[in-house]
Design an enzyme around this catalytic site. Structure first.
Site, PDB file in Angstrom:
ATOM      1  N   LYS A 199     113.992  -4.482  32.719  1.00 51.29           N
ATOM      2  CA  LYS A 199     114.119  -5.541  31.707  1.00 51.29           C
ATOM      3  C   LYS A 199     113.574  -5.067  30.357  1.00 51.29           C
ATOM      4  CE  LYS A 199     115.170  -9.544  30.187  1.00 51.29           C
ATOM      5  NZ  LYS A 199     114.301 -10.654  29.919  1.00 51.29           N
ATOM      6  N   ASN A 207     113.014  -7.074  20.871  1.00 55.62           N
ATOM      7  CA  ASN A 207     111.949  -8.028  20.518  1.00 55.62           C
ATOM      8  C   ASN A 207     111.179  -7.524  19.293  1.00 55.62           C
ATOM      9  OD1 ASN A 207     112.770  -9.059  23.036  1.00 55.62           O
ATOM     10  ND2 ASN A 207     110.737  -9.832  23.488  1.00 55.62           N
ATOM     11  N   SER A 269     112.638 -14.009  21.755  1.00 57.23           N
ATOM     12  CA  SER A 269     111.519 -14.964  21.793  1.00 57.23           C
ATOM     13  C   SER A 269     110.325 -14.471  20.965  1.00 57.23           C
ATOM     14  CB  SER A 269     111.105 -15.251  23.235  1.00 57.23           C
ATOM     15  OG  SER A 269     110.765 -14.060  23.884  1.00 57.23           O
TER      16      SER A 269
HETATM   17  N1  LIG Z   1     113.270 -17.460  25.456  1.00 60.88           N
HETATM   18  C1  LIG Z   1     114.005 -16.565  26.099  1.00 60.88           C
HETATM   19  O1  LIG Z   1     115.245 -16.508  25.926  1.00 60.88           O
HETATM   20  C2  LIG Z   1     113.387 -15.642  27.076  1.00 60.88           C
HETATM   21  C3  LIG Z   1     112.021 -15.622  27.295  1.00 60.88           C
HETATM   22  N2  LIG Z   1     111.506 -14.787  28.263  1.00 60.88           N
HETATM   23  C4  LIG Z   1     110.074 -14.786  28.545  1.00 60.88           C
HETATM   24  O2  LIG Z   1     109.736 -16.038  29.110  1.00 60.88           O
HETATM   25  C5  LIG Z   1     108.375 -16.386  28.813  1.00 60.88           C
HETATM   26  C6  LIG Z   1     108.358 -17.776  28.193  1.00 60.88           C
HETATM   27  O3  LIG Z   1     109.060 -17.724  26.962  1.00 60.88           O
HETATM   28  P1  LIG Z   1     109.625 -19.002  26.211  1.00 60.88           P
HETATM   29  O4  LIG Z   1     110.083 -20.022  27.169  1.00 60.88           O
HETATM   30  O5  LIG Z   1     110.576 -18.499  25.198  1.00 60.88           O
HETATM   31  O6  LIG Z   1     108.299 -19.523  25.481  1.00 60.88           O
HETATM   32  P2  LIG Z   1     108.014 -20.937  24.781  1.00 60.88           P
HETATM   33  O7  LIG Z   1     107.053 -20.667  23.681  1.00 60.88           O
HETATM   34  O8  LIG Z   1     109.292 -21.616  24.439  1.00 60.88           O
HETATM   35  O9  LIG Z   1     107.323 -21.783  25.927  1.00 60.88           O
HETATM   36  C7  LIG Z   1     106.001 -21.601  26.374  1.00 60.88           C
HETATM   37  C8  LIG Z   1     105.507 -22.974  26.803  1.00 60.88           C
HETATM   38  O10 LIG Z   1     104.296 -22.850  27.516  1.00 60.88           O
HETATM   39  C9  LIG Z   1     103.461 -23.928  27.093  1.00 60.88           C
HETATM   40  N3  LIG Z   1     102.061 -23.664  27.386  1.00 60.88           N
HETATM   41  C10 LIG Z   1     101.300 -22.602  27.008  1.00 60.88           C
HETATM   42  N4  LIG Z   1     100.050 -22.738  27.468  1.00 60.88           N
HETATM   43  C11 LIG Z   1     100.006 -23.909  28.138  1.00 60.88           C
HETATM   44  C12 LIG Z   1      98.993 -24.614  28.822  1.00 60.88           C
HETATM   45  N5  LIG Z   1      97.741 -24.129  28.903  1.00 60.88           N
HETATM   46  N6  LIG Z   1      99.298 -25.795  29.401  1.00 60.88           N
HETATM   47  C13 LIG Z   1     100.546 -26.301  29.325  1.00 60.88           C
HETATM   48  N7  LIG Z   1     101.561 -25.671  28.681  1.00 60.88           N
HETATM   49  C14 LIG Z   1     101.287 -24.502  28.097  1.00 60.88           C
HETATM   50  C15 LIG Z   1     103.734 -24.032  25.607  1.00 60.88           C
HETATM   51  O11 LIG Z   1     103.247 -25.267  25.103  1.00 60.88           O
HETATM   52  P3  LIG Z   1     102.809 -25.458  23.549  1.00 60.88           P
HETATM   53  O12 LIG Z   1     103.993 -26.080  22.894  1.00 60.88           O
HETATM   54  O13 LIG Z   1     101.659 -26.377  23.578  1.00 60.88           O
HETATM   55  O14 LIG Z   1     102.465 -24.111  23.010  1.00 60.88           O
HETATM   56  C16 LIG Z   1     105.248 -23.917  25.611  1.00 60.88           C
HETATM   57  O15 LIG Z   1     105.851 -25.143  25.856  1.00 60.88           O
HETATM   58  C17 LIG Z   1     107.864 -15.267  27.887  1.00 60.88           C
HETATM   59  O16 LIG Z   1     107.173 -14.307  28.643  1.00 60.88           O
HETATM   60  C18 LIG Z   1     109.156 -14.633  27.329  1.00 60.88           C
HETATM   61  O17 LIG Z   1     108.986 -13.279  26.971  1.00 60.88           O
HETATM   62  C19 LIG Z   1     112.305 -14.017  29.056  1.00 60.88           C
HETATM   63  C20 LIG Z   1     113.655 -13.991  28.861  1.00 60.88           C
HETATM   64  C21 LIG Z   1     114.301 -14.754  27.835  1.00 60.88           C
HETATM   65  C1  LIG Z   2     117.956  -9.579  27.220  1.00 56.59           C
HETATM   66  C2  LIG Z   2     118.020 -11.041  26.970  1.00 56.59           C
HETATM   67  C3  LIG Z   2     118.415 -11.373  25.576  1.00 56.59           C
HETATM   68  C4  LIG Z   2     119.140 -11.561  27.813  1.00 56.59           C
HETATM   69  O1  LIG Z   2     119.711 -10.599  28.545  1.00 56.59           O
HETATM   70  C5  LIG Z   2     116.712 -11.628  27.393  1.00 56.59           C
HETATM   71  O2  LIG Z   2     116.616 -11.948  28.536  1.00 56.59           O
HETATM   72  C6  LIG Z   2     115.486 -11.725  26.560  1.00 56.59           C
HETATM   73  O3  LIG Z   2     115.486 -12.215  25.416  1.00 56.59           O
HETATM   74  O4  LIG Z   2     114.408 -11.362  27.073  1.00 56.59           O
END
Ligand SMILES: NC(=O)C1=CN([C@@H]2O[C@H](COP(=O)(O)OP(=O)(O)OC[C@H]3O[C@@H](n4cnc5c(N)ncnc54)[C@H](OP(=O)(O)O)[C@@H]3O)[C@@H](O)[C@H]2O)C=CC1
Ligand SMILES: CC(C)(CO)C(=O)C(=O)O
Length: 318
Positions: A199, A207, A269
Site C-alpha cells: 500500500k 500523500n 488524506s
Molecule cells: N481518506 C482516505 O481516502 C483514505 C484514508 N486512509 C487511512 O485511513 C485512516 C483514517 O483516515 P480518514 O478517515 O481520512 O481520517 P479522518 O480525519 O477523516 O477521520 C479520523 C476520525 O477519527 C476521529 N478521532 C480521532 N481521535 C478520536 C478519539 N480519541 N475519539 C473519537 N474519535 C476520534 C476524528 O474526530 P475529530 O473530528 O474529532 O478529529 C475523525 O472523525 C488514516 O490512517 C488514513 O491514512 C486509507 C486509505 C484511504
Molecule cells: C491509493 C488510494 C488513493 C486508493 O487506491 C488510497 O487508498 C489512499 O488514499 O490511501
C-alpha cells in the site's frame, strides 16, 4: 435494511471519512453498527451520517447510533479503528471499553507497523488485525463524507490469541466477509506486513507530494517532472520492501501509476490533514518504513528527502 439478528456487533472507533463510509455501508447491510465520534458527535446524533458516493449514489444513515464516549457503547464483536495513526495510543482505553473479551480490532489505516503501539496497550485476549483501504474518501462537513472512487479493504492478521495460520486466516476471512456482505471488495491477506508495504507504494509518493507541491493527483500525473519523481519514489518503496523481505509483485508500481491516471482528481488524506492543520501521519507512512529499510542495510534517499521536507512543513503547520 436487513435485520441484524445473529450478525456481529460492530463498533467504529473514530468516525471520519473511512469510519463513516465503511460503518454506513455495514449498517445498510444489516449489521448493528455503533459510531464513536469526537468533534462531530452532536451533528451526527442530530442528523445522522450522509455519504455522497460517486459509486453508490447518496447514502443516508439516520438515525445513526452515535456516541461521544465508549462507556456508553455496547460491547462489540468487531471494532474498526478509523482514526488517524497519530491518535492510536490514546484510543486504547476506548477500544478496551467497547470490546467483548474476544473481540477483533481491525485498524483501518495506512502506514507500517501501525498496530504496534496499540498492541502493547490491549489485553492479550483481543485479536488485532490491519486493514488496507483502497478508496478515495474525505470529510466534507460534520457527518458528511464524499466518496469519489474505489472501496476495497484488504485484511491481514497482526497478533492475538489465534495461534496457528489456520486460526488466523479464519479470523481474517471473517473480517473480509463482513465487507463482502456489505458489497465491498475485500481480500484476506496472508501477510499483513507485505500488504502494508504494498500500500505504501502509493501513499509514500502521492500523500507527501500532494502536501509538498500543493497538488492533487491530476496535476501530479500531468507534469513530466512530478511523474518522474513519483516513479522514482515508487521504485524506492519496492526496494525498501525487498530489503525487509517483502516482495512487491513485478509490475505493481506501474499498475498503481496507471490506476492513478484513470482515477478522478484526488487529494490524498495527508493533504486534508495539512489543510486543516492536523498532524501529518509522517511516523507511520515515512519514518517507520525508512527505519525498517535502514535496519536492513538499505538507504532510501529520495524518500528520506521527502520525509525531511514534510517534517519541516508539519512543524510549522500549527
Ligand atoms: N481518506 C482516505 O481516502 C483514505 C484514508 N486512509 C487511512 O485511513 C485512516 C483514517 O483516515 P480518514 O478517515 O481520512 O481520517 P479522518 O480525519 O477523516 O477521520 C479520523 C476520525 O477519527 C476521529 N478521532 C480521532 N481521535 C478520536 C478519539 N480519541 N475519539 C473519537 N474519535 C476520534 C476524528 O474526530 P475529530 O473530528 O474529532 O478529529 C475523525 O472523525 C488514516 O490512517 C488514513 O491514512 C486509507 C486509505 C484511504
Ligand atoms: C491509493 C488510494 C488513493 C486508493 O487506491 C488510497 O487508498 C489512499 O488514499 O490511501
Amino acid at each position: 435494511m436487513m435485520g441484524a439478528v445473529n450478525k456481529p456487533v460492530v463498533g467504529i472507533i473514530g468516525t471520519g471519512a473511512i469510519g463513516g463510509f465503511y460503518g454506513v455501508m455495514l449498517a445498510r447491510a444489516g449489521f448493528d453498527v455503533h459510531f464513536l465520534l469526537r468533534s462531530e458527535f452532536s451533528a451526527v446524533a442530530e442528523r445522522g451520517l450522509q455519504i455522497n458516493s460517486a459509486v453508490h449514489g447518496p447514502l443516508t444513515l439516520h438515525p445513526a447510533q452515535a456516541y461521544s464516549s465508549a462507556e456508553d457503547m455496547p460491547k462489540c464483536d468487531w471494532l474498526l479503528v478509523g482514526a488517524k495513526t497519530t491518535s492510536n495510543a490514546g484510543l486504547a482505553p476506548s477500544i478496551i471499553q467497547a470490546a467483548k473479551p474476544d473481540a477483533k480490532v481491525l485498524v483501518l489505516q495506512n502506514g507500517l507497523d501501525v498496530e504496534d503501539s496499540l498492541r502493547e496497550l490491549l489485553p492479550e485476549s483481543l485479536h488485532l488485525l490491519g486493514g488496507l483501504c483502497l478508496i478515495c474518501v474525505h470529510r466534507e462537513g460534520p457527518g458528511l463524507v464524499t466518496h469519489q472512487a474505489l472501496g476495497a479493504v484488504n485484511v491481514g492478521y497482526h497478533s492475538g490469541p489465534a495461534v496457528d495460520d489456520g486460526a488466523r486466516m479464519a479470523i481474517v476471512e471473517e473480517g473480509s466477509g463482513l465487507f463482502r456482505a456489505a458489497g465491498i471488495d475485500s481480500q484476506a491477506m496472508p501477510n499483513l506486513q507485505q500488504a502494508r508495504w504494498q500500500k505504501l507504494v502509493w501513499n509514500i509518493p502521492y500523500n507527501g507530494l500532494s502536501v509538498l507541491l500543493g497538488a492533487s493527483t491530476t496535476p501530479l500525473m500531468a507534469d513530466a517532472d512530478s511523474r518522474a519523481l513519483i516513479q522514482a519514489l515508487m521504485a524506492e518503496v519496492v526496494q525498501g520492501a525487498k530489503a525487509c523481505g517483502q516482495e512487491i509483485p513485478p509490475g505493481y508500481a506501474d499498475y498503481l501509476f496507471m490506476m492513478t491516471e484513470k482515477m478522478p482528481d484526488y487529494w490524498p488524506s495527508m493533504y486534508h490533514d495539512f489543510l486543516h492543520k492536523r498532524p501529518l501521519e509522517l511516523e507511520a507512512i515515512y519514518a517507520r518504513p525508512l527505519a525498517a529499510a535502514k535496519a536492513a542495510g538499505c538507504e532510501l534517499p529520495r524518500i528520506e528527502a521527502l520525509y525531511r521536507n514534510l517534517r519541516f512543513i508539519d512543524r510549522r503547520n500549527v
